[in-house]
Design an enzyme around this catalytic site. Structure first.
Site, PDB file in Angstrom:
ATOM      1  N   HIS A  90      38.761 105.686  58.430  1.00 38.14           N
ATOM      2  CA  HIS A  90      38.523 106.497  57.238  1.00 38.14           C
ATOM      3  C   HIS A  90      37.424 107.513  57.525  1.00 38.14           C
ATOM      4  O   HIS A  90      36.787 108.029  56.616  1.00 38.14           O
ATOM      5  CB  HIS A  90      38.101 105.638  56.052  1.00 38.14           C
ATOM      6  CG  HIS A  90      38.939 104.407  55.872  1.00 38.14           C
ATOM      7  ND1 HIS A  90      38.562 103.183  56.368  1.00 38.14           N
ATOM      8  CD2 HIS A  90      40.126 104.233  55.257  1.00 38.14           C
ATOM      9  CE1 HIS A  90      39.494 102.286  56.053  1.00 38.14           C
ATOM     10  NE2 HIS A  90      40.455 102.896  55.383  1.00 38.14           N
ATOM     11  N   HIS A 124      34.923 108.759  41.086  1.00 33.71           N
ATOM     12  CA  HIS A 124      34.313 107.865  40.098  1.00 33.71           C
ATOM     13  C   HIS A 124      34.782 108.166  38.667  1.00 33.71           C
ATOM     14  O   HIS A 124      35.011 107.240  37.885  1.00 33.71           O
ATOM     15  CB  HIS A 124      32.786 107.926  40.177  1.00 33.71           C
ATOM     16  CG  HIS A 124      32.132 106.907  39.304  1.00 33.71           C
ATOM     17  ND1 HIS A 124      32.335 105.557  39.471  1.00 33.71           N
ATOM     18  CD2 HIS A 124      31.314 107.027  38.219  1.00 33.71           C
ATOM     19  CE1 HIS A 124      31.663 104.896  38.539  1.00 33.71           C
ATOM     20  NE2 HIS A 124      31.038 105.767  37.768  1.00 33.71           N
ATOM     21  N   ILE A 170      37.728 109.590  37.674  1.00 32.95           N
ATOM     22  CA  ILE A 170      39.119 109.151  37.490  1.00 32.95           C
ATOM     23  C   ILE A 170      39.207 107.640  37.478  1.00 32.95           C
ATOM     24  O   ILE A 170      39.931 107.053  36.682  1.00 32.95           O
ATOM     25  CB  ILE A 170      40.048 109.590  38.665  1.00 32.95           C
ATOM     26  CG1 ILE A 170      39.705 110.984  39.174  1.00 32.95           C
ATOM     27  CG2 ILE A 170      41.514 109.464  38.304  1.00 32.95           C
ATOM     28  CD1 ILE A 170      40.438 111.286  40.482  1.00 32.95           C
ATOM     29  N   SER A 174      33.405 100.333  41.835  1.00 30.19           N
ATOM     30  CA  SER A 174      32.927 100.211  40.466  1.00 30.19           C
ATOM     31  C   SER A 174      33.963  99.506  39.590  1.00 30.19           C
ATOM     32  O   SER A 174      33.600  98.757  38.689  1.00 30.19           O
ATOM     33  CB  SER A 174      32.579 101.579  39.890  1.00 30.19           C
ATOM     34  OG  SER A 174      33.739 102.365  39.788  1.00 30.19           O
ATOM     35  N   ARG A 210      30.449 102.316  51.622  1.00 29.73           N
ATOM     36  CA  ARG A 210      31.000 102.815  52.880  1.00 29.73           C
ATOM     37  C   ARG A 210      30.017 103.820  53.492  1.00 29.73           C
ATOM     38  O   ARG A 210      29.510 104.690  52.807  1.00 29.73           O
ATOM     39  CB  ARG A 210      32.340 103.498  52.587  1.00 29.73           C
ATOM     40  CG  ARG A 210      32.986 104.064  53.807  1.00 29.73           C
ATOM     41  CD  ARG A 210      34.320 104.658  53.456  1.00 29.73           C
ATOM     42  NE  ARG A 210      35.227 103.613  52.998  1.00 29.73           N
ATOM     43  CZ  ARG A 210      36.355 103.861  52.356  1.00 29.73           C
ATOM     44  NH1 ARG A 210      36.700 105.076  52.077  1.00 29.73           N
ATOM     45  NH2 ARG A 210      37.139 102.868  51.994  1.00 29.73           N
ATOM     46  N   ASP A 225      22.831 108.423  40.607  1.00 30.27           N
ATOM     47  CA  ASP A 225      23.993 107.650  41.030  1.00 30.27           C
ATOM     48  C   ASP A 225      25.066 107.677  39.949  1.00 30.27           C
ATOM     49  O   ASP A 225      24.793 107.339  38.791  1.00 30.27           O
ATOM     50  CB  ASP A 225      23.585 106.207  41.305  1.00 30.27           C
ATOM     51  CG  ASP A 225      24.806 105.349  41.601  1.00 30.27           C
ATOM     52  OD1 ASP A 225      25.461 105.615  42.615  1.00 30.27           O
ATOM     53  OD2 ASP A 225      25.121 104.458  40.788  1.00 30.27           O
TER      54      ASP A 225
HETATM   55  P1  ADP Z   1      34.051 103.860  45.346  1.00 30.66           P
HETATM   56  O1  ADP Z   1      32.623 103.814  45.812  1.00 30.66           O
HETATM   57  O2  ADP Z   1      34.844 102.702  45.854  1.00 30.66           O
HETATM   58  O3  ADP Z   1      34.684 105.201  45.508  1.00 30.66           O
HETATM   59  P2  ADP Z   1      33.523 104.514  42.562  1.00 30.66           P
HETATM   60  O4  ADP Z   1      33.395 105.931  43.008  1.00 30.66           O
HETATM   61  O5  ADP Z   1      34.365 104.257  41.365  1.00 30.66           O
HETATM   62  O6  ADP Z   1      33.971 103.567  43.740  1.00 30.66           O
HETATM   63  O7  ADP Z   1      32.093 103.950  42.178  1.00 30.66           O
HETATM   64  C1  ADP Z   1      30.948 104.312  42.862  1.00 30.66           C
HETATM   65  C2  ADP Z   1      29.787 103.581  42.208  1.00 30.66           C
HETATM   66  O8  ADP Z   1      29.917 102.182  42.413  1.00 30.66           O
HETATM   67  C3  ADP Z   1      28.466 103.950  42.805  1.00 30.66           C
HETATM   68  O9  ADP Z   1      27.947 105.112  42.208  1.00 30.66           O
HETATM   69  C4  ADP Z   1      27.619 102.719  42.511  1.00 30.66           C
HETATM   70  O10 ADP Z   1      26.991 102.806  41.249  1.00 30.66           O
HETATM   71  C5  ADP Z   1      28.625 101.605  42.422  1.00 30.66           C
HETATM   72  N1  ADP Z   1      28.543 100.710  43.586  1.00 30.66           N
HETATM   73  C6  ADP Z   1      29.004 100.899  44.836  1.00 30.66           C
HETATM   74  N2  ADP Z   1      28.745  99.828  45.622  1.00 30.66           N
HETATM   75  C7  ADP Z   1      28.099  98.942  44.824  1.00 30.66           C
HETATM   76  C8  ADP Z   1      27.561  97.630  45.009  1.00 30.66           C
HETATM   77  N3  ADP Z   1      27.656  97.002  46.191  1.00 30.66           N
HETATM   78  N4  ADP Z   1      26.968  97.019  43.961  1.00 30.66           N
HETATM   79  C9  ADP Z   1      26.876  97.632  42.759  1.00 30.66           C
HETATM   80  N5  ADP Z   1      27.364  98.855  42.530  1.00 30.66           N
HETATM   81  C10 ADP Z   1      27.963  99.502  43.524  1.00 30.66           C
HETATM   82 MG    MG Z   2      33.909 106.956  44.602  1.00 30.18          MG
END
Ligand code: ADP
Ligand code: MG
Length: 579
Positions: free
Chosen positions: A217, A399, A401, A443, A541, A554
């Site tokens: 990725h 995030h 969507i 999330s 990631r 955030d």
């Molecule tokens: P992804 O990171 O899988 O693309 P999203 O974009 O929907 O998922 O969500 C991102 C959000 O998830 C981040 O801004 C953060 O607040 C939250 N997040 C990511 N990893 C963790 C974690 N290990 N514990 C708590 N919250 C996390």
């Molecule tokens: Mg994301």
């Protein structure tokens, strides 16, 4: 880029439908992915694999005799949800339990682990083996942190073989774990891929160079070096793997070999590389057993390839050589007719739980929960674009969507539960499961878990008092931290959740009304979310441009603060009406 597409949002689902239509003799569609077209025989462990879409034949193409019994299929490059894994595992399981095995990525580990807990709670025995073959993703001493790539095939084959030998769950897991222990891979990338519907590639490699160890990725690798000849590339890849010969391999001289194309490096080039490897393996005193040269774990049209070695013992050699018959991997002869009886497709679709009606008081509390979830849906709908913009600065931009998909599904499930007079606990559990199932992303899993945990804690016996709501929020906070492993300061939604939970607990213990305590807690969450702008992210990631997020709050913390603030507004109305 994708030339063939209707709508980017439904790309993975529509592709899966076509895949099943093309392989009806072997697989059937079940909620969350695919399972073998035939039932798992009694006494046989079911091997359930999975991960994001975009890696074909991983994962659905490897379902069939000799490999897996089912595959949970997430969205493009996104882990499957807990519900997807649970639902595929239920469809595939007989009475001997389920082995979950998948590549070690944060979102997958989070969702598969929760699925394991849920399956065990349902009385389905369950074990897990994570594939960690990519030697460039963490140093030798930290093997458990490594990612899984084409070595998936070795581990899945070992697990499937062991299951079909009739071994019990612990023994199947032990064989798979040993296969993983003895498998090492290294990849090289020449150029990135563009996800369906995207305008820009997800990642790039400077022209004229190759990124050694770059993940599938686009995760950073160990070094970027000038393009090399096939001979030099074979030397580079094999020398790194030979330097990592596993201690447990003992004196074995037999190795299984995979030369895996990642997308746009095709057969002739892969064979050229394999040809260059053969004398190197001979010089190292190794005998190659059943080499595989082709595509086993891909990344859309990414240009790149990987080399995998598995140091075989007698049992693993037997597994590696054993017959298999799946949509994408066929070897030897498998007698399909003797495998088991075919299943009617409907048999898999009946996992909807009946909702019990609660007392009048509890059902009224259920309606309040529904109002809160509706309020969350409305505010997320309004702010989705802004949340996407925040996530695009250092993350992947999904995030908004993701939250929108989750909040809508949660409100819909809550409405259905509430219409059946469910109590507050059931409304929350149903909403949480729907959220996690539809949202995807980290999330989504955490929001789903939080709502489900609150629901379980609150129950359906009565309308919960303010203290009970605060206790349920604390339990959700604990579950989110236990599962996501984030601490205060890591720049995640935890930075907003913790002050929210602590303020709510403190104020309700002073016998403050719920609405007032909630409003102050939401204000604490809002200022904490704002303050995350000054933090650097440490989790999730690995992204090459983490420092880009300095100055931006955030997205997960911001959406959390928006959500609890919106709930506060409807609680307010509730308290006024009650008084
Ligand atoms: P992804 O990171 O899988 O693309 P999203 O974009 O929907 O998922 O969500 C991102 C959000 O998830 C981040 O801004 C953060 O607040 C939250 N997040 C990511 N990893 C963790 C974690 N290990 N514990 C708590 N919250 C996390
Ligand atoms: Mg994301």
């Amino acid at each position: 880029m994708s030339y063939v597409m209707n709508d980017a949002a439904s790309f993975a689902d529509e592709s899966a439908d076509g895949f099943v239509a093309a392989h009806r003799d072997l697989v059937r569609r079940v909620r969350g992915g695919v399972a073998r077209a035939t039932a798992t025989p009694p006494g046989q462990v079911a091997v359930v694999i999975g991960g994001g879409s975009g890696h074909y034949p991983a994962f659905a193409g490897l379902v069939g005799p000799g490999i897996a019994h089912g595959a949970a299929m997430g969205n493009v490059f996104a882990s499957p949800s807990t519900q997807q894994v649970v639902s595929v595992a239920r469809a595939a399981a007989s009475d001997a339990g389920v082995l979950l095995t998948y590549g070690n990525y944060a979102g997958d580990a989070l969702n598969f682990d929760q699925a394991q807990d849920q399956l065990r709670a349902e009385g389905i025995p369950c074990q897990t083996v994570r594939v960690t073959d990519d030697i460039c993703s963490a140093p030798a001493g930290e093997q458990e942190k490594r990612r899984g790539i084409a070595g998936d095939l070795v581990v899945f084959r070992a697990a499937g073989w062991a299951a079909e030998q009739g071994l019990d769950l612990e023994s199947v897991a032990a064989v798979a774990a040993r296969a993983n222990e003895r498998t090492r891979s290294i990849g090289v990338a020449f150029s990135g891929c563009t996800l369906p519907g995207a305008d820009e590639p997800l990642f790039t490699v400077p022209p004229g160079t190759m990124a050694v160890g770059m993940g599938i990725h686009g995760e950073p690798g160990i070094e970027t070096v000038p393009m090399a000849t096939a001979r030099d590339l074979a030397e580079l890849l094999s020398s790194r793997l030979l330097a990592e010969r596993p201690e447990t391999a003992g004196g074995t001289s037999k190795v299984g070999v995979i030369v895996n194309g990642l997308g746009s490096v095709k057969s002739e080039e892969l064979f050229l590389l394999y040809g260059a490897l053969v004398p190197l393996m001979e010089q190292a005193g190794l005998t190659i057993v059943d080499p595989e040269v082709g595509e086993y774990a891909t990344s859309f049209e990414m240009a790149g390839l990987s080399l995998t070695l598995v140091w075989l013992d007698d049992e693993l050699e037997q597994a590696w050589r054993s017959p298999a018959y799946t949509p994408a991997y066929r070897k030897g002869t498998v007698e399909l007719s003797t495998v088991a009886t075919a299943l009617a497709p409907e048999e898999a679709a009946s996992d909807v739980e009946a909702i019990a009606a609660a007392s009048e008081e509890a059902a009224a509390a259920g309606v309040q929960v529904l109002k809160g979830l509706d309020a969350i849906k409305d505010v997320i709908d309004r702010e989705a674009d802004e949340l996407g913009r925040l996530d695009a600065i250092a993350g992947d931009g999904d995030h908004g969507i993701g939250m929108q998909r989750g909040a809508r599904a949660a409100a819909e499930a809550a409405a259905a539960a509430s219409a059946a007079n469910a109590g507050p606990g059931t409304v929350l559990v149903q909403a949480g499961d729907a959220w996690a199932d539809k949202a995807g992303g980290t999330s989504g899993a955490l929001w789903g878990l939080a709502l489900r945990t609150m629901g379980q804690q609150i129950g359906d016996a009565e309308a919960p008092a303010a203290g009970a709501v605060a206790a349920a929020v604390s339990a959700a906070r604990e579950a989110v931290q236990r599962t996501g492993k984030a601490e205060i300061g890591d720049k995640t939604l935890v930075d907003a959740l913790v002050p929210f939970s602590e303020t709510l607990a403190a104020l309700t213990s002073e016998r403050r009304g719920l609405a007032q305590a909630w409003a102050e807690a939401a204000a604490a969450a809002t200022s904490a979310a704002r303050a995350t702008a000054d933090l650097l992210p440490r989790l999730g990631r690995a992204r090459p441009h983490m420092e880009k997020s300095l100055g931006t709050p955030d997205p997960g913390a911001v959406s959390f603060a928006l959500a609890v603030t919106a709930v506060g507004a409807v609680l307010d109305a509730y308290d006024l009406k009650e008084n």
